[in-house]
Scaffold this motif. Structure first.
Motif, PDB file in Angstrom:
ATOM      1  N   LEU A 256       0.843  -1.190   0.000  1.00 48.08           N
ATOM      2  CA  LEU A 256       0.000   0.000   0.000  1.00 48.08           C
ATOM      3  C   LEU A 256       0.879   1.242   0.000  1.00 48.08           C
ATOM      4  O   LEU A 256       1.953   1.239   0.599  1.00 48.08           O
ATOM      5  CB  LEU A 256      -0.898  -0.011   1.227  1.00 48.08           C
ATOM      6  N   PRO A 257       0.434   2.317  -0.635  1.00 42.85           N
ATOM      7  CA  PRO A 257       1.237   3.544  -0.609  1.00 42.85           C
ATOM      8  C   PRO A 257       1.232   4.170   0.783  1.00 42.85           C
ATOM      9  O   PRO A 257       0.336   3.896   1.589  1.00 42.85           O
ATOM     10  CB  PRO A 257       0.529   4.449  -1.624  1.00 42.85           C
ATOM     11  N   PRO A 258       2.238   5.016   1.056  1.00 41.38           N
ATOM     12  CA  PRO A 258       2.303   5.637   2.386  1.00 41.38           C
ATOM     13  C   PRO A 258       1.120   6.568   2.631  1.00 41.38           C
ATOM     14  O   PRO A 258       0.385   6.916   1.718  1.00 41.38           O
ATOM     15  CB  PRO A 258       3.615   6.413   2.339  1.00 41.38           C
ATOM     16  N   GLY A 259       0.957   6.962   3.892  1.00 39.08           N
ATOM     17  CA  GLY A 259      -0.160   7.800   4.293  1.00 39.08           C
ATOM     18  C   GLY A 259       0.055   9.245   3.943  1.00 39.08           C
ATOM     19  O   GLY A 259       1.047   9.582   3.322  1.00 39.08           O
TER      20      GLY A 259
END
Lengths: 340, 340
Positions: A256-259
């Motif tokens: 998942l991509p970072p926040g």
């Protein structure tokens, strides 16, 4: 092009991230024969499409994955070489999911006869086939563009996107395409009649997109996901419709991509702008096939709708040609010419 | 309850995060008089609803915000004290967005006569008013539950959620409510006929929810957002419908939650499960009002649909009562009794 060997391209390994040529394996087998009720088919054109990436993975999906060692799935246009089936004659041109191979045996299930007088037969896996029908059904059933509305489509020079944009234009919408690079963008506005095109590779992509849709976005036909969707998101008008057709920028992601987590922000927009997001696949709208063929072949005939093919030569090139999809290197509908 | 003073509750400051009592200010003014074509109204019941949080903010939305120093917006049930309007007579009971105040003057716009023989008049801002109609229209138009399907609703004991669940049950669906605490959950299964209820305050909430929907979720009526939505998300069936009605868990957020960014994951589910997410507000379906009143008042009359009110006494309690909504402290439709 040997006629006594059936070359077949199998799934050799499940890719992690971007597929590699080593995830495929070419084997040579004897040309099969058609038993009672069956047909022998010679593959002429093999279609390469983003959805195939999903079949290489065993993640839960709407379709069963290809097993390791199985022939890769894929739509193809073929000629009937032998028929023990009352519905098909030798010489017929047919379209069906017969896979990445020189020859296939079929019992006729899912096979559709192609009318060579309508358009070049390769279009049966392109503008007059699954990609074209995906564009037609998703745009008209979910997107429902109205005259004067702004329609944005991503992967706009591709097999689906180019048809989406042109149908939206025919329906009287203002059409903005998102594509990678100047050449594709020039094609959209110059040859396909898009009102504007925006290069997602530009460093100021989001600003350019905003400038290209001064009245906001009423329909966004989603083929890409990821960073393109994030640039599109702030521009939705109230009651915008978002047919979710593909997410090619995400298919090879291994995490998942970072926040931060933007789901709450997306849901807030869904609520406050009363957006409709709806995922679909073309088979959900199978009952629209006759209308699709009638309308789109008519638009092609009278010059309102154009298409572009990107052709690789020879079945053996299919794996490396397929990989071009994920790098945005194809320019138009990606096909492999397997035989004349 | 003085009759010679109009107490009005104004927006004093735009809240940052959770609203405070100090964001409101009570002022006393002279009771207004009704000019030509106007009515003087005495507020009897004031409705307190989550959407009001949005009006306290000047973030872009479908509705204009309340300005600082303006009377807070809100639906109310009132009695006509004086009428210079041919459509209304002294003594009529009416419902309209007349605000947080003892008295209001109206030109009749947006005012609806309430039939006191149908049900207690407080229901005109509850089960037979905006919240009930929100439930009815969003569930039936977007959710479209079919017999045997599983419908999940969050904030299930609230003004909207309790009606959603009961209508879904009446339509033959299996109904699972999400609410905060044992008492609310017991009410859902014991009094409202829900098939199951799950406490979102439980540490193993996600596991409990999964266990409560062994056949997956076909319709999720979203009132909450945030962590509740994340627990619901993995459980969607193909073709699930998600009416997005409210996001009360997010309204007071002052920033985005930490990562990873789950938007790509949500979009992947939208695509692979062919989900429909659609935001709405009740006024999008204004043409369904007659059908709503007919159906829901009928279900109340024949005992198929129940409602619960949570009543605070006195206009001056409105600010602190309103804050209870965001702590999940209300149990049923939240109302302020302003006058008898």
């Amino acid at each position: 092009m040997s006629t006594d060997v059936n070359r077949r391209i199998l799934l050799a390994a499940r890719p992690v991230g971007e597929p590699q040529e080593a995830d495929f394996r070419l084997v040579e087998e004897a040309v099969p024969t058609a038993g009672p009720g069956h047909l022998l088919l010679r593959t002429l054109w093999l279609s390469l499409d983003p959805y195939m990436r999903g079949r290489m993975s065993d993640a839960k999906s709407y379709a069963t994955p290809v097993e390791i060692g199985q022939v890769m799935v894929g739509g193809a246009v073929s000629r009937v070489l032998a028929s023990n089936h009352p519905g098909f004659a030798v010489g017929d041109i047919v379209e069906g999911r017969t896979g990445w191979q020189d020859y296939a045996v079929s019992d006729g299930t899912g096979l559709r006869k192609v009318d060579p007088s309508l358009a070049p037969i390769s279009t049966a896996v392109g503008v007059l086939g699954m990609p074209g029908m995906t564009a037609y059904t998703g745009l008209l059933t979910i997107g429902q563009p109205k005259p004067g509305e702004t329609v944005v489509v991503s992967a706009a020079s591709g097999a689906v996107g180019s048809v989406v944009g042109q149908i939206a234009r025919i329906k009287g919408a203002r059409v903005v395409g998102i594509a990678g690079g100047d050449r594709k963008c020039a094609y959209l506005t110059g040859e396909l009649g898009f009102d504007a095109a925006v290069d997602h590779q530009a460093s100021d992509f989001a600003a350019r997109l905003a400038a290209a849709v001064p009245d906001g976005i009423d329909v966004y036909f989603e083929n890409v996901g990821g960073a393109v969707f994030e640039a599109v998101r702030p521009l939705f008008n109230p009651f915008a419709r978002i047919p979710v057709c593909g997410l090619i920028a995400q298919y090879n992601a291994t995490g998942l991509p970072p926040g931060p987590n933007l789901v709450p922000s997306l849901m807030r927009e869904v609520l406050s702008k009363r957006l409709t997001l709806r995922g679909f696949i073309v088979s959900d709208f199978a009952d629209q096939q006759a209308a699709f063929l009638r309308d789109v072949s008519g638009w092609i005939r009278d010059g309102q709708l154009r298409y572009r093919e990107d052709v690789a030569e020879g079945l053996e090139t299919a794996p490396k040609t397929f990989l071009r999809l994920f790098r945005g290197e194809n320019f138009g509908k990606l096909l492999v010419r397997v035989a004349e």
